[in-house]
Design a protein around this motif. Structure first.
Motif, PDB file in Angstrom:
ATOM      1  N   ASP A 170      49.628  -5.458 -36.960  1.00  0.00           N
ATOM      2  CA  ASP A 170      50.207  -6.641 -36.285  1.00  0.00           C
ATOM      3  C   ASP A 170      51.070  -6.135 -35.314  1.00  0.00           C
ATOM      4  O   ASP A 170      50.987  -6.249 -34.006  1.00  0.00           O
ATOM      5  N   GLU A 171      52.009  -5.184 -35.587  1.00  0.00           N
ATOM      6  CA  GLU A 171      53.195  -4.731 -34.628  1.00  0.00           C
ATOM      7  C   GLU A 171      52.724  -3.998 -33.450  1.00  0.00           C
ATOM      8  O   GLU A 171      53.143  -3.812 -32.491  1.00  0.00           O
ATOM      9  N   PHE A 172      51.598  -3.136 -33.724  1.00  0.00           N
ATOM     10  CA  PHE A 172      50.966  -2.151 -32.656  1.00  0.00           C
ATOM     11  C   PHE A 172      50.376  -2.874 -31.541  1.00  0.00           C
ATOM     12  O   PHE A 172      50.457  -2.697 -30.476  1.00  0.00           O
ATOM     13  N   PHE A 173      49.875  -4.144 -31.879  1.00  0.00           N
ATOM     14  CA  PHE A 173      49.213  -5.022 -30.848  1.00  0.00           C
ATOM     15  C   PHE A 173      49.787  -6.218 -30.769  1.00  0.00           C
ATOM     16  O   PHE A 173      49.524  -7.259 -30.886  1.00  0.00           O
ATOM     17  N   THR A 174      51.184  -6.184 -30.208  1.00  0.00           N
ATOM     18  CA  THR A 174      51.937  -6.962 -29.712  1.00  0.00           C
ATOM     19  C   THR A 174      52.416  -7.010 -28.148  1.00  0.00           C
ATOM     20  O   THR A 174      52.859  -5.896 -27.803  1.00  0.00           O
ATOM     21  N   LEU A 175      52.003  -8.099 -27.455  1.00  0.00           N
ATOM     22  CA  LEU A 175      52.386  -8.194 -26.130  1.00  0.00           C
ATOM     23  C   LEU A 175      53.641  -8.590 -25.931  1.00  0.00           C
ATOM     24  O   LEU A 175      53.678  -9.948 -26.199  1.00  0.00           O
ATOM     25  N   LYS A 176      54.620  -8.367 -25.148  1.00  0.00           N
ATOM     26  CA  LYS A 176      55.864  -8.662 -24.810  1.00  0.00           C
ATOM     27  C   LYS A 176      56.645  -8.141 -23.662  1.00  0.00           C
ATOM     28  O   LYS A 176      56.449  -7.041 -23.338  1.00  0.00           O
ATOM     29  N   ARG A 177      57.490  -8.955 -23.103  1.00  0.00           N
ATOM     30  CA  ARG A 177      58.491  -8.443 -22.203  1.00  0.00           C
ATOM     31  C   ARG A 177      59.272  -7.241 -22.537  1.00  0.00           C
ATOM     32  O   ARG A 177      59.835  -7.378 -23.433  1.00  0.00           O
ATOM     33  N   LYS A 178      59.410  -6.154 -21.600  1.00  0.00           N
ATOM     34  CA  LYS A 178      60.223  -5.157 -22.024  1.00  0.00           C
ATOM     35  C   LYS A 178      61.652  -5.713 -21.529  1.00  0.00           C
ATOM     36  O   LYS A 178      62.043  -5.668 -20.456  1.00  0.00           O
ATOM     37  N   ASN A 179      62.692  -5.701 -22.341  1.00  0.00           N
ATOM     38  CA  ASN A 179      63.994  -6.105 -21.794  1.00  0.00           C
ATOM     39  C   ASN A 179      64.603  -4.879 -21.372  1.00  0.00           C
ATOM     40  O   ASN A 179      64.399  -3.720 -21.726  1.00  0.00           O
TER      41      ASN A 179
END
Length: 239
Positions: free
Chosen positions: A230-239
């Protein structure tokens, strides 16, 4: 006189109440590359025939924390010829175009989503669609053996051993369908999906008697096993 004539047309406008319009938007953020996703599919294609026979690899998207459809995140390949969306409409499956031209270009993957939301990708191995919506316990056990072999080849022996999901099937029962197990000629209802979306039933074939037949009155939406990454394939904005 010239100054008066120029000012006159605007004098009537100034009498109207002022209106303020605030425009807000979100910037598209880079969250990956074409090659990064391509390599996953390519690695699966190179599995030994016995491990990969009748199986296919899929990415299923989910926006967290509200579980919205992934198309809302506008995940695209930012290619030279224009953006290519990876999710469309209500479909949660990623549709990834594979071509030598895109591989050579290697466009970035962009996402438009606020920082408090993210797209989680479930990497799943799917059993090829069945000619009829029924299968036996023995067939299910055979699929699990193949899938375990695929995971072992794909990620390694240790991860396959520690992956509890690799020993269960996820049967997506179609909207309006009834899914049941028939043991010794006696049917037992497992799912009565009265919803408008597929219902995922977790099936452990080893919990049923030999010779059990699992059947639905409508074609299955999907039969799969989730791969625990799961966590390896997470797409999110880099803060």
């Amino acid at each position: 006189m010239l100054a008066v004539l120029l000012a006159a047309p605007f004098s009537s406008v100034s009498a109207e109440p002022e209106e303020t319009v605030t425009v807000t938007g979100q910037h598209a953020m880079r969250v990956g590359s074409y090659k990064g996703i391509y390599r996953v599919y390519d690695r699966f294609d190179r599995l030994p025939e016995k491990a990969g026979k009748n199986l296919s690899l899929h990415f299923l998207g989910d926006i967290l924390p509200d579980h919205a459809v992934p198309s809302e995140a506008r995940v695209v390949l930012h290619a030279k010829e224009g953006d290519i969306p990876l999710f469309t409409g209500q479909d949660r499956e990623m549709h990834f175009p594979r071509s030598e031209a895109l591989l050579a270009e290697n466009p970035p993957v962009l996402l438009t989503l606020p920082s408090n939301r993210k797209v989680q990708l479930e990497l799943a191995i799917e059993v090829d669609p069945l000619p009829t919506p029924s299968f036996t316990k023995e067939e299910a056990a055979g699929w699990l053996g193949q899938i375990n072999a695929a995971i072992r080849d794909f990620f390694g022996v240790i991860l396959a051993f520690l992956a509890p999901d690799a020993h269960r099937l996820k049967v997506d029962v179609a909207p309006g369908a009834r899914f049941e197990a028939v043991e010794n000629g006696t049917p037992r209802l497992l799912v009565d999906n009265q919803g408008v979306v597929p219902y995922t039933f977790i099936l452990r074939p080893q919990d049923y008697q030999d010779g059990t037949v699992f059947r639905s009155d409508r074609p299955f939406s999907m039969i799969r096993v989730k791969i625990p990454t799961d966590e390896f394939f997470t797409l999110k904005r880099k803060n």
